[in-house]
Design a protein around this motif. Structure first.
Motif, PDB file in Angstrom:
ATOM      1  N   ARG A   1       0.855  -1.190   0.000  1.00 50.63           N
ATOM      2  CA  ARG A   1       0.000   0.000   0.000  1.00 50.63           C
ATOM      3  C   ARG A   1       0.892   1.241   0.000  1.00 50.63           C
ATOM      4  NH1 ARG A   1      -5.124  -0.609   0.705  1.00 50.63           N
ATOM      5  NH2 ARG A   1      -5.409   1.475   1.532  1.00 50.63           N
ATOM      6  N   TRP A   2       0.537   2.238  -0.833  1.00 54.87           N
ATOM      7  CA  TRP A   2       1.336   3.453  -0.914  1.00 54.87           C
ATOM      8  C   TRP A   2       1.411   4.150   0.435  1.00 54.87           C
ATOM      9  CZ3 TRP A   2       5.050   5.201  -3.618  1.00 54.87           C
ATOM     10  CH2 TRP A   2       5.433   6.526  -3.488  1.00 54.87           C
ATOM     11  N   GLU A   3       0.312   4.124   1.192  1.00 61.21           N
ATOM     12  CA  GLU A   3       0.299   4.758   2.517  1.00 61.21           C
ATOM     13  C   GLU A   3       1.394   4.172   3.409  1.00 61.21           C
ATOM     14  OE1 GLU A   3      -2.502   3.361   1.216  1.00 61.21           O
ATOM     15  OE2 GLU A   3      -3.765   5.098   0.807  1.00 61.21           O
ATOM     16  N   ASP A   4       1.674   2.884   3.253  1.00 60.91           N
ATOM     17  CA  ASP A   4       2.707   2.239   4.065  1.00 60.91           C
ATOM     18  C   ASP A   4       4.108   2.621   3.595  1.00 60.91           C
ATOM     19  OD1 ASP A   4       0.608   1.006   5.364  1.00 60.91           O
ATOM     20  OD2 ASP A   4       0.785  -0.852   4.203  1.00 60.91           O
ATOM     21  N   LEU A   5       4.268   2.880   2.312  1.00 61.11           N
ATOM     22  CA  LEU A   5       5.584   3.218   1.760  1.00 61.11           C
ATOM     23  C   LEU A   5       5.934   4.696   1.909  1.00 61.11           C
ATOM     24  CD1 LEU A   5       5.513   1.173  -1.553  1.00 61.11           C
ATOM     25  CD2 LEU A   5       6.621   0.570   0.593  1.00 61.11           C
ATOM     26  N   ALA A   6       4.916   5.540   1.982  1.00 59.48           N
ATOM     27  CA  ALA A   6       5.145   6.985   1.986  1.00 59.48           C
ATOM     28  C   ALA A   6       6.053   7.434   3.117  1.00 59.48           C
ATOM     29  CB  ALA A   6       3.804   7.721   2.056  1.00 59.48           C
ATOM     30  N   THR A   7       6.030   6.728   4.223  1.00 62.76           N
ATOM     31  CA  THR A   7       6.859   7.125   5.372  1.00 62.76           C
ATOM     32  C   THR A   7       8.152   6.312   5.461  1.00 62.76           C
ATOM     33  OG1 THR A   7       5.678   5.577   6.801  1.00 62.76           O
ATOM     34  CG2 THR A   7       4.858   7.866   6.709  1.00 62.76           C
ATOM     35  N   GLN A   8       8.425   5.471   4.453  1.00 72.57           N
ATOM     36  CA  GLN A   8       9.621   4.626   4.451  1.00 72.57           C
ATOM     37  C   GLN A   8      10.467   4.941   3.218  1.00 72.57           C
ATOM     38  OE1 GLN A   8       8.616   0.494   4.784  1.00 72.57           O
ATOM     39  NE2 GLN A   8       6.927   0.910   6.179  1.00 72.57           N
ATOM     40  N   PRO A   9      11.385   5.894   3.309  1.00 68.62           N
ATOM     41  CA  PRO A   9      12.160   6.306   2.138  1.00 68.62           C
ATOM     42  C   PRO A   9      12.906   5.169   1.437  1.00 68.62           C
ATOM     43  CG  PRO A   9      12.533   7.805   3.970  1.00 68.62           C
ATOM     44  CD  PRO A   9      11.723   6.662   4.498  1.00 68.62           C
ATOM     45  N   VAL A  10      13.438   4.223   2.180  1.00 65.45           N
ATOM     46  CA  VAL A  10      14.192   3.131   1.557  1.00 65.45           C
ATOM     47  C   VAL A  10      13.244   2.242   0.746  1.00 65.45           C
ATOM     48  CG1 VAL A  10      15.595   1.083   1.994  1.00 65.45           C
ATOM     49  CG2 VAL A  10      16.016   3.183   3.287  1.00 65.45           C
ATOM     50  N   ALA A  11      12.121   1.862   1.327  1.00 70.01           N
ATOM     51  CA  ALA A  11      11.150   1.025   0.618  1.00 70.01           C
ATOM     52  C   ALA A  11      10.561   1.785  -0.571  1.00 70.01           C
ATOM     53  CB  ALA A  11      10.042   0.578   1.569  1.00 70.01           C
ATOM     54  N   ARG A  12      10.270   3.062  -0.383  1.00 69.42           N
ATOM     55  CA  ARG A  12       9.704   3.886  -1.468  1.00 69.42           C
ATOM     56  C   ARG A  12      10.678   3.970  -2.645  1.00 69.42           C
ATOM     57  NH1 ARG A  12       8.599   8.513   1.226  1.00 69.42           N
ATOM     58  NH2 ARG A  12      10.365   9.591   0.345  1.00 69.42           N
ATOM     59  N   ALA A  13      11.967   4.017  -2.352  1.00 73.56           N
ATOM     60  CA  ALA A  13      12.979   4.098  -3.410  1.00 73.56           C
ATOM     61  C   ALA A  13      13.054   2.814  -4.228  1.00 73.56           C
ATOM     62  CB  ALA A  13      14.341   4.416  -2.797  1.00 73.56           C
ATOM     63  N   MET A  14      12.512   1.721  -3.712  1.00 73.04           N
ATOM     64  CA  MET A  14      12.561   0.444  -4.427  1.00 73.04           C
ATOM     65  C   MET A  14      11.309   0.175  -5.259  1.00 73.04           C
ATOM     66  SD  MET A  14      14.527  -2.127  -1.822  1.00 73.04           S
ATOM     67  CE  MET A  14      13.479  -1.854  -0.411  1.00 73.04           C
ATOM     68  N   VAL A  15      10.364   1.116  -5.275  1.00 74.13           N
ATOM     69  CA  VAL A  15       9.154   0.939  -6.074  1.00 74.13           C
ATOM     70  C   VAL A  15       9.533   0.884  -7.556  1.00 74.13           C
ATOM     71  CG1 VAL A  15       6.994   2.040  -6.806  1.00 74.13           C
ATOM     72  CG2 VAL A  15       7.643   2.048  -4.392  1.00 74.13           C
ATOM     73  N   LEU A  16       8.935  -0.028  -8.284  1.00 74.44           N
ATOM     74  CA  LEU A  16       9.191  -0.158  -9.721  1.00 74.44           C
ATOM     75  C   LEU A  16       8.280   0.794 -10.486  1.00 74.44           C
ATOM     76  CD1 LEU A  16       9.417  -4.042 -10.071  1.00 74.44           C
ATOM     77  CD2 LEU A  16      11.283  -2.398 -10.186  1.00 74.44           C
ATOM     78  N   TRP A  17       8.812   1.928 -10.905  1.00 77.08           N
ATOM     79  CA  TRP A  17       8.052   2.876 -11.714  1.00 77.08           C
ATOM     80  C   TRP A  17       8.225   2.500 -13.178  1.00 77.08           C
ATOM     81  CZ3 TRP A  17       4.822   5.580  -8.971  1.00 77.08           C
ATOM     82  CH2 TRP A  17       5.157   5.936  -7.663  1.00 77.08           C
ATOM     83  N   THR A  18       7.202   2.687 -13.952  1.00 83.75           N
ATOM     84  CA  THR A  18       7.271   2.375 -15.377  1.00 83.75           C
ATOM     85  C   THR A  18       8.126   3.422 -16.078  1.00 83.75           C
ATOM     86  OG1 THR A  18       5.040   1.472 -15.238  1.00 83.75           O
ATOM     87  CG2 THR A  18       5.883   1.949 -17.443  1.00 83.75           C
ATOM     88  N   PRO A  19       9.117   2.995 -16.858  1.00 84.41           N
ATOM     89  CA  PRO A  19       9.941   3.980 -17.574  1.00 84.41           C
ATOM     90  C   PRO A  19       9.165   4.608 -18.737  1.00 84.41           C
ATOM     91  CG  PRO A  19      10.605   1.759 -18.160  1.00 84.41           C
ATOM     92  CD  PRO A  19       9.557   1.621 -17.088  1.00 84.41           C
ATOM     93  N   MET A  20       9.632   5.768 -19.161  1.00 87.36           N
ATOM     94  CA  MET A  20       9.042   6.409 -20.341  1.00 87.36           C
ATOM     95  C   MET A  20       9.287   5.517 -21.550  1.00 87.36           C
ATOM     96  SD  MET A  20       7.888   9.578 -19.574  1.00 87.36           S
ATOM     97  CE  MET A  20       8.106  10.610 -20.982  1.00 87.36           C
ATOM     98  N   LYS A  21       8.392   5.596 -22.537  1.00 87.47           N
ATOM     99  CA  LYS A  21       8.583   4.848 -23.780  1.00 87.47           C
ATOM    100  C   LYS A  21       9.847   5.372 -24.448  1.00 87.47           C
ATOM    101  CE  LYS A  21       5.121   3.814 -26.397  1.00 87.47           C
ATOM    102  NZ  LYS A  21       4.586   2.758 -27.184  1.00 87.47           N
TER     103      LYS A  21
END
Length: 139
Positions: free
Chosen positions: A8-28
């Motif tokens: 859940r994003w709410e759980d990651l928002a306060t955890q900078p290390v975990a948030r940094a590991m989120v897989l964001w989709t790259p631009m085409k």
């Protein structure tokens, strides 16, 4: 190492290390964008709507509906088109692809105007955790 489970994003928002590991989709990549513009839109790159694409995973259809309502209510979001393949009463062709709600949108605010990006259409894919988990295990 990127996260391999859904959180859940709410759980990651306060955890900078975990948030940094989120897989964001790259631009085409630009070469794919140019090829698509040439082959599908006669070179008109302004018609591309999937240069920026992201997926948000939800627990329930009600959560997807809440997200859609929040987007409709946000004065900085201009919704261009919404298409759902979640409805089992839809065309049979829907059953061959990924089940989700596809939202084409523009972000229109001072930042996007200053970047000359307020006319760019992005794609946001809203899907269910159960579907994403099934797809992840099949891949």
């Amino acid at each position: 190492q990127p996260l391999t489970e859904f959180r859940r994003w709410e759980d990651l928002a306060t955890q900078p290390v975990a948030r940094a590991m989120v897989l964001w989709t790259p631009m085409k990549p630009y070469y794919k964008a140019m090829a698509k513009a040439i082959h599908h839109y006669r070179g008109d790159a302004s018609r591309l709507t999937d240069l920026a694409r992201e997926t948000i995973v939800f627990e329930t259809p009600a959560d997807i509906a809440k997200c859609l309502r929040a987007m409709v209510d946000d004065h900085e979001i201009e919704i261009v088109r919404v298409r759902s393949t979640l409805d089992p009463r839809g065309p049979a062709a829907w059953w061959a692809g990924f089940k989700a709600v596809y939202v084409k949108l523009r972000i229109v605010n001072d930042v996007s105007r200053n970047l000359a990006a307020s006319s760019h259409v992005c794609e946001l894919i809203l899907t269910l955790k159960s579907i994403s988990q099934a797809v992840s295990t099949e891949s």
